[in-house]
Design a protein around this motif. Structure first.
Motif, PDB file in Angstrom:
ATOM      1  N   ASP A 192      -3.628   5.468   0.495  1.00 23.49           N
ATOM      2  CA  ASP A 192      -4.814   4.735   0.036  1.00 23.49           C
ATOM      3  C   ASP A 192      -4.928   4.765  -1.490  1.00 23.49           C
ATOM      4  OD1 ASP A 192      -5.478   7.366  -0.277  1.00 23.49           O
ATOM      5  OD2 ASP A 192      -7.377   7.261   0.791  1.00 23.49           O
ATOM      6  N   HIS A 206      -8.991  -1.233   3.502  1.00 26.06           N
ATOM      7  CA  HIS A 206      -8.532  -1.547   2.155  1.00 26.06           C
ATOM      8  C   HIS A 206      -9.194  -0.539   1.225  1.00 26.06           C
ATOM      9  CE1 HIS A 206      -8.173  -3.701  -1.665  1.00 26.06           C
ATOM     10  NE2 HIS A 206      -7.215  -4.437  -1.093  1.00 26.06           N
ATOM     11  N   PRO A 207      -8.431   0.140   0.358  1.00 27.53           N
ATOM     12  CA  PRO A 207      -9.007   1.217  -0.448  1.00 27.53           C
ATOM     13  C   PRO A 207     -10.028   0.781  -1.504  1.00 27.53           C
ATOM     14  CG  PRO A 207      -6.704   0.875  -1.012  1.00 27.53           C
ATOM     15  CD  PRO A 207      -6.999   0.003   0.166  1.00 27.53           C
ATOM     16  N   VAL A 208     -10.082  -0.505  -1.813  1.00 26.63           N
ATOM     17  CA  VAL A 208     -11.063  -0.997  -2.782  1.00 26.63           C
ATOM     18  C   VAL A 208     -12.194  -1.732  -2.064  1.00 26.63           C
ATOM     19  CG1 VAL A 208     -11.431  -2.529  -4.761  1.00 26.63           C
ATOM     20  CG2 VAL A 208      -9.333  -1.162  -4.613  1.00 26.63           C
ATOM     21  N   GLU A 209     -11.839  -2.627  -1.154  1.00 27.52           N
ATOM     22  CA  GLU A 209     -12.829  -3.447  -0.448  1.00 27.52           C
ATOM     23  C   GLU A 209     -13.637  -2.654   0.570  1.00 27.52           C
ATOM     24  OE1 GLU A 209     -13.489  -6.716  -1.169  1.00 27.52           O
ATOM     25  OE2 GLU A 209     -12.107  -6.382  -2.832  1.00 27.52           O
ATOM     26  N   LEU A 255       0.839  -1.199   0.000  1.00 25.82           N
ATOM     27  CA  LEU A 255       0.000   0.000   0.000  1.00 25.82           C
ATOM     28  C   LEU A 255       0.870   1.244   0.000  1.00 25.82           C
ATOM     29  CD1 LEU A 255      -2.240  -1.087   3.001  1.00 25.82           C
ATOM     30  CD2 LEU A 255      -2.996  -1.048   0.623  1.00 25.82           C
ATOM     31  N   VAL A 305      -4.958   3.811  -5.305  1.00 21.07           N
ATOM     32  CA  VAL A 305      -5.346   2.684  -6.147  1.00 21.07           C
ATOM     33  C   VAL A 305      -4.812   2.988  -7.537  1.00 21.07           C
ATOM     34  CG1 VAL A 305      -7.266   1.368  -7.134  1.00 21.07           C
ATOM     35  CG2 VAL A 305      -7.431   2.264  -4.789  1.00 21.07           C
ATOM     36  N   CYS A 306      -3.948   2.120  -8.069  1.00 19.10           N
ATOM     37  CA  CYS A 306      -3.368   2.358  -9.388  1.00 19.10           C
ATOM     38  C   CYS A 306      -2.886   1.049 -10.009  1.00 19.10           C
ATOM     39  CB  CYS A 306      -2.215   3.362  -9.307  1.00 19.10           C
ATOM     40  SG  CYS A 306      -0.790   2.804  -8.358  1.00 19.10           S
ATOM     41  N   ASP A 307      -2.654   1.102 -11.324  1.00 21.77           N
ATOM     42  CA  ASP A 307      -2.071  -0.028 -12.042  1.00 21.77           C
ATOM     43  C   ASP A 307      -0.630   0.238 -12.452  1.00 21.77           C
ATOM     44  OD1 ASP A 307      -4.265  -1.806 -12.014  1.00 21.77           O
ATOM     45  OD2 ASP A 307      -5.236  -0.648 -13.588  1.00 21.77           O
ATOM     46  N   LYS A 322       0.878  -2.229  -9.534  1.00 25.35           N
ATOM     47  CA  LYS A 322      -0.521  -2.360  -9.123  1.00 25.35           C
ATOM     48  C   LYS A 322      -0.632  -2.207  -7.604  1.00 25.35           C
ATOM     49  CE  LYS A 322      -4.593  -5.309  -9.628  1.00 25.35           C
ATOM     50  NZ  LYS A 322      -5.471  -4.186  -9.644  1.00 25.35           N
ATOM     51  N   LEU A 323      -1.456  -1.244  -7.195  1.00 22.34           N
ATOM     52  CA  LEU A 323      -1.712  -1.004  -5.776  1.00 22.34           C
ATOM     53  C   LEU A 323      -3.202  -0.842  -5.560  1.00 22.34           C
ATOM     54  CD1 LEU A 323       1.097   1.547  -4.890  1.00 22.34           C
ATOM     55  CD2 LEU A 323       1.025  -0.868  -4.303  1.00 22.34           C
ATOM     56  N   PRO A 324      -3.753  -1.354  -4.468  1.00 20.79           N
ATOM     57  CA  PRO A 324      -3.064  -2.183  -3.485  1.00 20.79           C
ATOM     58  C   PRO A 324      -2.673  -3.521  -4.089  1.00 20.79           C
ATOM     59  CG  PRO A 324      -5.405  -2.144  -3.041  1.00 20.79           C
ATOM     60  CD  PRO A 324      -5.165  -1.196  -4.162  1.00 20.79           C
TER      61      PRO A 324
END
Length: 166
Positions: free
Chosen positions: A100, A133-136, A97, A102-104, A108-110
């Motif tokens: 927070d 978790h920034p996505v979940e 991480l 989120v990227c590819d 890729k993060l996370p």
């Protein structure tokens, strides 16, 4: 200053390699905090048990610079690039991480392993139980509590002497 979370693992001269990796991370980053060290069986191949932990730190480096620092530490530890994904490791350091974000790209993060490997999720939940978790959009403790592969990925905390590492 961005806060990063880092997975660290080794199954070749693992105690020495983990100490070396943490000592190097302490050189590159500030406010380093580490989880307990966990021992686990190799996943995806037949090999010696791994030692794994997660660390948090603060950095002024970009994601690319952090990734490059990890590669330099791994190389200094004797890691050879191009090995099979599931194979023995002198030292494996991965960025999980970066705040927070989120990227590819540049990576890729996370990192996907957070949700799929007990040896990453448990120590992350230990040092950042309430962080989401920034996505979940669930805390790492909630994700660990709901983790369904616990029986397939056994791991156990071990006593580890950090005195020579920090």
């Amino acid at each position: 200053m961005p806060k990063i979370y880092i997975s660290i693992g080794s199954n070749q001269d693992a105690e020495r390699q983990v100490r070396f990796g943490v000592k190097q991370l302490n050189y590159y980053f500030s406010d380093l905090n580490v989880s307990q060290v966990y021992e686990s069986e190799a996943v995806g191949f037949d090999g010696d048990n791994f030692l794994n932990l997660v660390a948090s730190a603060k950095t002024q480096l970009s994601i690319s610079q952090v990734d490059q620092a990890f590669k330099e530490i791994e190389k200094a530890a004797g890691r050879v690039r191009g090995e099979a994904k599931y194979s023995n490791r002198t030292l494996d350091i991965d960025l999980l991480l970066y705040d927070d974000l989120v990227c590819d790209k540049p990576i890729k993060l996370p990192r996907g392993e957070v949700l799929h490997h007990a040896f990453v999720l448990l120590p992350l939940a230990e040092i950042a139980p309430t962080l989401e978790h920034p996505v979940e959009k669930k805390s790492y403790q909630e994700l660990w509590d709901a983790f369904d592969n616990k029986s397939e990925q056994s791991l156990w905390a071990i006593k580890f002497d950090w005195e020579s590492a920090l």
